[in-house]
Design an enzyme around this catalytic site. Structure first.
Site, short mmCIF file in Angstrom:
data_model
loop_
_atom_site.label_atom_id
_atom_site.label_comp_id
_atom_site.label_asym_id
_atom_site.label_seq_id
_atom_site.Cartn_x
_atom_site.Cartn_y
_atom_site.Cartn_z
N GLU A 241 80.10 155.77 66.46
CA GLU A 241 80.13 155.63 67.90
C GLU A 241 79.56 156.90 68.51
O GLU A 241 79.82 158.00 68.02
CB GLU A 241 81.58 155.43 68.37
N ASP B 183 92.53 154.02 66.14
CA ASP B 183 91.28 154.64 65.67
C ASP B 183 90.62 153.81 64.58
O ASP B 183 89.39 153.65 64.56
CB ASP B 183 91.55 156.07 65.16
#
EC number: 3.1.21.10
Length: 146
Positions: A51, A123
């Site tokens: 990301e 996460d």
């Protein structure tokens, strides 16, 4: 980690790498690199995805995140993996259908797309969402869809 068999996604593994907060930043980054290198050697992935860094309210946290991301990119590059990089809004759109999706929505869709996966927290869910986005991107590229 996922495997893409055509349009079918298979969950392989997920988790979080936690370093010891008592260590200096450089030592924590080295520990991260050793762990990632071991995971890459164990699972022999064909590609990697990350990301893009977004700037949050705490510049110091953003900088540490960027340094850890740099270690991950370096480990992937040393293993000769192609790395896809995706903006958070693109990941949300690819997985949920809207770039403004909440973390809960992303987690729910990841769980639906990878049935039976025991996801190790927010996460790990985010990382799996990035992997799913990359798999969709690669499948679209193979079909000539942009």
């Amino acid at each position: 980690m996922i495997r893409a068999d055509g349009n079918r996604l298979v969950h392989l593994a997920n988790g979080q790498i936690k370093t010891r907060p008592s260590l200096a930043l450089a030592a924590r980054l080295a520990e991260l690199a050793r762990t990632l290198d071991a995971l890459i050697a164990e699972h022999a992935p064909q590609a990697a995805a990350a990301e893009e860094v977004f700037v949050n309210k705490n510049p110091a946290s953003t900088l540490k995140l960027a340094q850890a991301r740099g270690v991950a990119l370096m480990c992937a590059a040393r293993a000769d993996l192609d790395v896809g990089e995706y903006a958070p809004s693109l990941v949300k759109k690819a997985v949920v259908g809207t770039g403004g999706a909440s973390k809960d929505q992303v987690h729910a869709m990841v769980a639906m797309l990878l049935p039976g996966a025991k996801i190790a927290g927010e996460d790990a869910s985010d990382a799996l969402a990035v992997a799913i986005t990359h798999a969709h991107h690669l499948a679209s590229a193979r079909r000539g869809i942009s």
